[in-house]
Design a protein around this motif. Structure first.
Motif, PDB file in Angstrom:
ATOM      1  N   LEU A 231       1.070  -3.611  -3.163  1.00 37.88           N
ATOM      2  CA  LEU A 231       1.178  -2.172  -2.911  1.00 37.88           C
ATOM      3  C   LEU A 231       1.244  -1.392  -4.222  1.00 37.88           C
ATOM      4  O   LEU A 231       0.529  -0.401  -4.414  1.00 37.88           O
ATOM      5  CB  LEU A 231       2.422  -1.882  -2.068  1.00 37.88           C
ATOM      6  N   TRP A 232       2.076  -1.838  -5.141  1.00 35.04           N
ATOM      7  CA  TRP A 232       2.237  -1.170  -6.439  1.00 35.04           C
ATOM      8  C   TRP A 232       0.907  -1.125  -7.191  1.00 35.04           C
ATOM      9  O   TRP A 232       0.526  -0.098  -7.746  1.00 35.04           O
ATOM     10  CB  TRP A 232       3.298  -1.900  -7.258  1.00 35.04           C
ATOM     11  N   GLU A 233       0.190  -2.235  -7.205  1.00 38.60           N
ATOM     12  CA  GLU A 233      -1.107  -2.303  -7.891  1.00 38.60           C
ATOM     13  C   GLU A 233      -2.118  -1.360  -7.246  1.00 38.60           C
ATOM     14  O   GLU A 233      -2.840  -0.648  -7.943  1.00 38.60           O
ATOM     15  CB  GLU A 233      -1.643  -3.735  -7.881  1.00 38.60           C
ATOM     16  N   ARG A 234      -2.168  -1.351  -5.931  1.00 35.97           N
ATOM     17  CA  ARG A 234      -3.109  -0.452  -5.248  1.00 35.97           C
ATOM     18  C   ARG A 234      -2.821   1.003  -5.590  1.00 35.97           C
ATOM     19  O   ARG A 234      -3.743   1.788  -5.807  1.00 35.97           O
ATOM     20  CB  ARG A 234      -3.037  -0.649  -3.739  1.00 35.97           C
ATOM     21  N   LEU A 235      -1.551   1.380  -5.614  1.00 39.29           N
ATOM     22  CA  LEU A 235      -1.191   2.767  -5.934  1.00 39.29           C
ATOM     23  C   LEU A 235      -1.455   3.117  -7.389  1.00 39.29           C
ATOM     24  O   LEU A 235      -1.641   4.282  -7.712  1.00 39.29           O
ATOM     25  CB  LEU A 235       0.274   3.032  -5.578  1.00 39.29           C
ATOM     26  N   SER A 236      -1.483   2.124  -8.269  1.00 43.03           N
ATOM     27  CA  SER A 236      -1.790   2.407  -9.670  1.00 43.03           C
ATOM     28  C   SER A 236      -3.272   2.715  -9.861  1.00 43.03           C
ATOM     29  O   SER A 236      -3.655   3.342 -10.837  1.00 43.03           O
ATOM     30  CB  SER A 236      -1.377   1.232 -10.570  1.00 43.03           C
ATOM     31  N   VAL A 237      -4.093   2.300  -8.901  1.00 37.64           N
ATOM     32  CA  VAL A 237      -5.535   2.518  -8.959  1.00 37.64           C
ATOM     33  C   VAL A 237      -5.952   3.733  -8.138  1.00 37.64           C
ATOM     34  O   VAL A 237      -6.838   4.485  -8.528  1.00 37.64           O
ATOM     35  CB  VAL A 237      -6.284   1.252  -8.467  1.00 37.64           C
ATOM     36  N   ASP A 238      -5.306   3.934  -7.003  1.00 36.37           N
ATOM     37  CA  ASP A 238      -5.700   4.983  -6.067  1.00 36.37           C
ATOM     38  C   ASP A 238      -4.451   5.588  -5.432  1.00 36.37           C
ATOM     39  O   ASP A 238      -3.610   4.846  -4.923  1.00 36.37           O
ATOM     40  CB  ASP A 238      -6.598   4.367  -4.979  1.00 36.37           C
ATOM     41  N   PRO A 239      -4.319   6.907  -5.439  1.00 32.83           N
ATOM     42  CA  PRO A 239      -3.124   7.534  -4.868  1.00 32.83           C
ATOM     43  C   PRO A 239      -3.071   7.478  -3.337  1.00 32.83           C
ATOM     44  O   PRO A 239      -2.078   7.860  -2.746  1.00 32.83           O
ATOM     45  CB  PRO A 239      -3.204   8.975  -5.362  1.00 32.83           C
ATOM     46  N   GLU A 240      -4.131   7.008  -2.710  1.00 30.05           N
ATOM     47  CA  GLU A 240      -4.165   6.842  -1.260  1.00 30.05           C
ATOM     48  C   GLU A 240      -4.164   5.344  -0.967  1.00 30.05           C
ATOM     49  O   GLU A 240      -4.969   4.607  -1.524  1.00 30.05           O
ATOM     50  CB  GLU A 240      -5.436   7.465  -0.680  1.00 30.05           C
ATOM     51  N   CYS A 241      -3.276   4.908  -0.110  1.00 29.21           N
ATOM     52  CA  CYS A 241      -3.165   3.468   0.124  1.00 29.21           C
ATOM     53  C   CYS A 241      -2.763   3.201   1.562  1.00 29.21           C
ATOM     54  O   CYS A 241      -1.923   3.898   2.122  1.00 29.21           O
ATOM     55  CB  CYS A 241      -2.115   2.885  -0.818  1.00 29.21           C
ATOM     56  N   GLU A 242      -3.360   2.178   2.147  1.00 23.98           N
ATOM     57  CA  GLU A 242      -2.975   1.662   3.454  1.00 23.98           C
ATOM     58  C   GLU A 242      -2.720   0.174   3.298  1.00 23.98           C
ATOM     59  O   GLU A 242      -3.491  -0.517   2.626  1.00 23.98           O
ATOM     60  CB  GLU A 242      -4.077   1.880   4.485  1.00 23.98           C
ATOM     61  N   ILE A 243      -1.652  -0.307   3.924  1.00 26.41           N
ATOM     62  CA  ILE A 243      -1.326  -1.721   3.805  1.00 26.41           C
ATOM     63  C   ILE A 243      -0.474  -2.151   4.996  1.00 26.41           C
ATOM     64  O   ILE A 243       0.275  -1.348   5.555  1.00 26.41           O
ATOM     65  CB  ILE A 243      -0.594  -2.014   2.469  1.00 26.41           C
ATOM     66  N   THR A 244      -0.604  -3.389   5.381  1.00 24.43           N
ATOM     67  CA  THR A 244       0.253  -3.984   6.403  1.00 24.43           C
ATOM     68  C   THR A 244       1.211  -4.931   5.693  1.00 24.43           C
ATOM     69  O   THR A 244       0.773  -5.768   4.896  1.00 24.43           O
ATOM     70  CB  THR A 244      -0.581  -4.748   7.446  1.00 24.43           C
ATOM     71  N   VAL A 245       2.504  -4.762   5.960  1.00 22.12           N
ATOM     72  CA  VAL A 245       3.532  -5.582   5.313  1.00 22.12           C
ATOM     73  C   VAL A 245       4.544  -6.040   6.361  1.00 22.12           C
ATOM     74  O   VAL A 245       4.574  -5.533   7.483  1.00 22.12           O
ATOM     75  CB  VAL A 245       4.259  -4.807   4.184  1.00 22.12           C
ATOM     76  N   HIS A 246       5.387  -6.979   5.961  1.00 12.10           N
ATOM     77  CA  HIS A 246       6.489  -7.394   6.822  1.00 12.10           C
ATOM     78  C   HIS A 246       7.447  -6.215   7.003  1.00 12.10           C
ATOM     79  O   HIS A 246       7.689  -5.447   6.062  1.00 12.10           O
ATOM     80  CB  HIS A 246       7.243  -8.567   6.197  1.00 12.10           C
ATOM     81  N   ALA A 247       7.995  -6.087   8.179  1.00 15.59           N
ATOM     82  CA  ALA A 247       8.934  -5.006   8.474  1.00 15.59           C
ATOM     83  C   ALA A 247      10.148  -5.061   7.547  1.00 15.59           C
ATOM     84  O   ALA A 247      10.730  -4.019   7.227  1.00 15.59           O
ATOM     85  CB  ALA A 247       9.367  -5.068   9.934  1.00 15.59           C
TER      86      ALA A 247
END
Length: 76
Positions: A23-39
Motif C-alpha cells: 500500500l505504501w509503495e503504491r501511494l508513493s507512485v500514485d495518489p489514487e490507490c485501491e487494494i484488498t487487505v486483511h481486515a
C-alpha cells in the motif's frame, strides 16, 4: 491484493506488514490507490492514509478481507 502470494512463513504479522508495504509503495507512485487487505490491517490503513494525506473508504468483502480506496485530499 489482486492475487495471493504464498510466503515461506505462516506468520500473520509478516503478511500484514507486506500488505501495508505494498500500500505504501503504491501511494508513493500514485495518489489514487485501491487494494484488498486483511481486515486486521484496517487500523494501519487509516494510519497510512493520515500520514500521506489521503481520504479513504472501505468495504467488507467477508472472509476477513476488506477492499480499500484511498485518494489524496490535496494533490501537489
Amino acid at each position: 491484493m489482486e492475487s495471493e502470494l504464498r510466503f515461506d512463513t505462516d506468520d500473520p504479522e509478516f503478511v500484514r506488514g507486506f500488505e501495508i508495504g505494498v500500500l505504501w509503495e503504491r501511494l508513493s507512485v500514485d495518489p489514487e490507490c485501491e487494494i484488498t487487505v486483511h481486515a486486521s490491517n484496517a487500523e494501519m490503513v487509516m494510519r497510512v492514509a493520515k500520514a500521506v494525506g489521503c481520504q479513504f473508504s472501505g468495504r467488507d468483502l467477508g472472509d476477513d478481507r476488506i477492499f480499500v480506496e484511498l485518494h489524496k485530499v490535496n494533490s501537489c
